[in-house]
Design a protein around this motif. Structure first.
Motif, PDB file in Angstrom:
ATOM      1  N   ASN A 111       0.811  -1.216   0.000  1.00 10.16           N
ATOM      2  CA  ASN A 111       0.000   0.000   0.000  1.00 10.16           C
ATOM      3  C   ASN A 111       0.843   1.264   0.000  1.00 10.16           C
ATOM      4  O   ASN A 111       0.435   2.296  -0.529  1.00 10.16           O
ATOM      5  CB  ASN A 111      -0.942  -0.004   1.206  1.00 10.16           C
ATOM      6  CG  ASN A 111      -1.999  -1.091   1.097  1.00 10.16           C
ATOM      7  OD1 ASN A 111      -2.463  -1.386   0.000  1.00 10.16           O
ATOM      8  ND2 ASN A 111      -2.373  -1.694   2.218  1.00 10.16           N
ATOM      9  N   LYS A 112       2.034   1.197   0.579  1.00 13.77           N
ATOM     10  CA  LYS A 112       2.901   2.374   0.642  1.00 13.77           C
ATOM     11  C   LYS A 112       3.337   2.804  -0.745  1.00 13.77           C
ATOM     12  O   LYS A 112       3.377   3.991  -1.067  1.00 13.77           O
ATOM     13  CB  LYS A 112       4.119   2.068   1.513  1.00 13.77           C
ATOM     14  CG  LYS A 112       5.014   3.272   1.747  1.00 13.77           C
ATOM     15  CD  LYS A 112       6.148   2.924   2.711  1.00 13.77           C
ATOM     16  CE  LYS A 112       7.043   4.132   2.942  1.00 13.77           C
ATOM     17  NZ  LYS A 112       8.162   3.804   3.866  1.00 13.77           N
ATOM     18  N   ARG A 113       3.665   1.838  -1.590  1.00 17.05           N
ATOM     19  CA  ARG A 113       4.125   2.161  -2.945  1.00 17.05           C
ATOM     20  C   ARG A 113       3.005   2.021  -3.973  1.00 17.05           C
ATOM     21  O   ARG A 113       3.201   2.339  -5.137  1.00 17.05           O
ATOM     22  CB  ARG A 113       5.283   1.234  -3.338  1.00 17.05           C
ATOM     23  CG  ARG A 113       6.567   1.513  -2.544  1.00 17.05           C
ATOM     24  CD  ARG A 113       7.735   0.855  -3.236  1.00 17.05           C
ATOM     25  NE  ARG A 113       8.979   1.213  -2.571  1.00 17.05           N
ATOM     26  CZ  ARG A 113       9.717   0.371  -1.860  1.00 17.05           C
ATOM     27  NH1 ARG A 113       9.319  -0.864  -1.720  1.00 17.05           N
ATOM     28  NH2 ARG A 113      10.838   0.765  -1.312  1.00 17.05           N
ATOM     29  N   GLY A 114       1.862   1.484  -3.572  1.00 20.73           N
ATOM     30  CA  GLY A 114       0.766   1.313  -4.518  1.00 20.73           C
ATOM     31  C   GLY A 114       0.998   0.197  -5.503  1.00 20.73           C
ATOM     32  O   GLY A 114       0.451   0.213  -6.614  1.00 20.73           O
ATOM     33  N   ILE A 115       1.826  -0.769  -5.121  1.00 22.83           N
ATOM     34  CA  ILE A 115       2.197  -1.870  -6.011  1.00 22.83           C
ATOM     35  C   ILE A 115       1.407  -3.122  -5.662  1.00 22.83           C
ATOM     36  O   ILE A 115       1.258  -3.476  -4.497  1.00 22.83           O
ATOM     37  CB  ILE A 115       3.700  -2.177  -5.902  1.00 22.83           C
ATOM     38  CG1 ILE A 115       4.531  -0.957  -6.320  1.00 22.83           C
ATOM     39  CG2 ILE A 115       4.080  -3.389  -6.740  1.00 22.83           C
ATOM     40  CD1 ILE A 115       4.413  -0.574  -7.760  1.00 22.83           C
ATOM     41  N   THR A 116       0.901  -3.805  -6.690  1.00 22.15           N
ATOM     42  CA  THR A 116       0.241  -5.101  -6.513  1.00 22.15           C
ATOM     43  C   THR A 116       1.050  -6.159  -7.251  1.00 22.15           C
ATOM     44  O   THR A 116       1.463  -5.952  -8.393  1.00 22.15           O
ATOM     45  CB  THR A 116      -1.195  -5.077  -7.072  1.00 22.15           C
ATOM     46  OG1 THR A 116      -1.958  -4.100  -6.361  1.00 22.15           O
ATOM     47  CG2 THR A 116      -1.862  -6.432  -6.918  1.00 22.15           C
ATOM     48  N   THR A 117       1.279  -7.285  -6.591  1.00 20.27           N
ATOM     49  CA  THR A 117       2.076  -8.367  -7.175  1.00 20.27           C
ATOM     50  C   THR A 117       1.243  -9.635  -7.237  1.00 20.27           C
ATOM     51  O   THR A 117       0.604 -10.012  -6.253  1.00 20.27           O
ATOM     52  CB  THR A 117       3.343  -8.628  -6.342  1.00 20.27           C
ATOM     53  OG1 THR A 117       4.094  -7.413  -6.244  1.00 20.27           O
ATOM     54  CG2 THR A 117       4.208  -9.698  -6.998  1.00 20.27           C
ATOM     55  N   GLU A 118       1.243 -10.278  -8.400  1.00 19.12           N
ATOM     56  CA  GLU A 118       0.561 -11.559  -8.595  1.00 19.12           C
ATOM     57  C   GLU A 118       1.605 -12.636  -8.840  1.00 19.12           C
ATOM     58  O   GLU A 118       2.466 -12.489  -9.708  1.00 19.12           O
ATOM     59  CB  GLU A 118      -0.381 -11.504  -9.795  1.00 19.12           C
ATOM     60  CG  GLU A 118      -1.541 -10.555  -9.637  1.00 19.12           C
ATOM     61  CD  GLU A 118      -2.434 -10.525 -10.864  1.00 19.12           C
ATOM     62  OE1 GLU A 118      -3.593 -10.086 -10.747  1.00 19.12           O
ATOM     63  OE2 GLU A 118      -1.956 -10.925 -11.956  1.00 19.12           O
ATOM     64  N   ASN A 119       1.507 -13.723  -8.088  1.00 19.70           N
ATOM     65  CA  ASN A 119       2.414 -14.851  -8.273  1.00 19.70           C
ATOM     66  C   ASN A 119       1.673 -16.034  -8.886  1.00 19.70           C
ATOM     67  O   ASN A 119       0.574 -16.377  -8.453  1.00 19.70           O
ATOM     68  CB  ASN A 119       3.026 -15.269  -6.938  1.00 19.70           C
ATOM     69  CG  ASN A 119       4.050 -14.264  -6.443  1.00 19.70           C
ATOM     70  OD1 ASN A 119       5.113 -14.104  -7.042  1.00 19.70           O
ATOM     71  ND2 ASN A 119       3.727 -13.573  -5.368  1.00 19.70           N
TER      72      ASN A 119
END
Length: 288
Positions: free
Chosen positions: A186-194
């Motif tokens: 949430n701090k960087r606004g990044i979402t990661t899908e594995n």
């Protein structure tokens, strides 16, 4: 009760059968811990087993972290032979969970076993609950065949095969299938899908900004197999590179290679968009 796990489809596990009462279960395996949900529903626990009762009737049995099972008479090594098993049975995949309607069985976490596996068998009256999202999933063979036919050719800062930077998660899902795990910074606004052997990363607008592929996948530059040759690839031999941590980075191609470019089957190739250049250049900023 641990011993060898003998799965009797739609019947039970070892000597415990679906449709038993809690007193029947107690007579077989002794004292259990109980957690009430409401007047009609409760769970009982022993070691790695979870027993789900409704109206004092056993409706499902779950076991955590099984390493191997006997399914009818077939022995299956879930840690080392899961691909063969999945290809043979062709289960549905829903949110990282494999569902086997023919056996009234689900297995969660099989693609990331180090994070834990849970196997569940359930009674016929629970099928609607466990199988309700099958229509939104895919079957294993269709995903496998789709992925085998993909060619991951890099077009720097634009695309990797049919995967284009700027795509939304729903577009990536149609190509790579449903992710096994989703995490958010949430701090960087990044979402990661594995997924199995790959990772997709999105910015705060939901746009694809980076892909990573395990070197078991075939990733190409100029029709040459980058994921096998690494920095020995002819296209890279005379190119300028940048070292950041354990990565060798070629900004001309928008790629970063694990293990300083000396790739093995456990390493990854990272392909990034222009938006990610500052992260790969900054040696003081933790890489996402």
């Amino acid at each position: 009760m641990r011993r060898e796990l003998k799965i009797l489809p739609k019947i039970g596990i070892n000597e415990v059968e679906l449709s038993m009462s809690s007193s029947d279960l107690h007579n077989i395996i002794g004292e259990l811990d109980t957690k009430n949900v409401n007047g009609k529903e409760f769970f009982q626990y022993q070691d790695d087993f979870i027993f789900h009762f409704v109206d004092d009737v056993l409706v499902s049995i779950s076991v955590n972290n099984p390493k191997s099972i006997f399914l009818s008479t077939q022995k299956i090594d879930l840690m080392n032979e899961s691909k063969q098993f999945l290809f043979k049975e062709n289960p549905y995949i829903v949110d990282g969970c494999y569902i086997f309607p023919q056996y009234n069985m689900s297995i969660y976490g099989l693609d990331l076993p180090d994070d834990g596996i849970q196997l569940t068998i359930y009674s016929d009256n629970q099928k609607k609950i466990y199988e309700k999202d099958i229509k939104f999933g895919f079957q294993f063979r269709s995903i496998e065949n789709q992925q085998k036919n993909l060619k991951y050719e890099i077009t720097p800062y634009q695309s990797v095969g049919s995967l284009k930077f700027g795509m939304q998660p729903s577009e990536i899902e149609k190509i790579l299938g449903i992710p096994l795990k989703i995490s958010k910074n949430n701090k960087r606004g990044i979402t990661t899908e594995n997924r199995t052997n790959s990772q997709a990363m999105y910015n705060e607008k939901g746009q694809l900004i980076q892909l990573a592929f395990n070197c078991k996948e075939e990733v190409f530059i100029d029709n040459k197999l980058l994921s096998k040759l690494g920095s020995k690839l002819d296209s890279l031999k005379n190119e300028e590179y940048f070292i950041n941590r354990n990565y060798k980075i070629y900004f001309k191609f928008g790629i970063a290679l694990d293990n300083l470019g000396n790739l093995s089957s456990n390493d990854f190739v990272y392909i990034f968009s222009e938006e990610m250049i500052p992260y790969w250049k900054d040696i003081y900023r933790p890489l996402i």
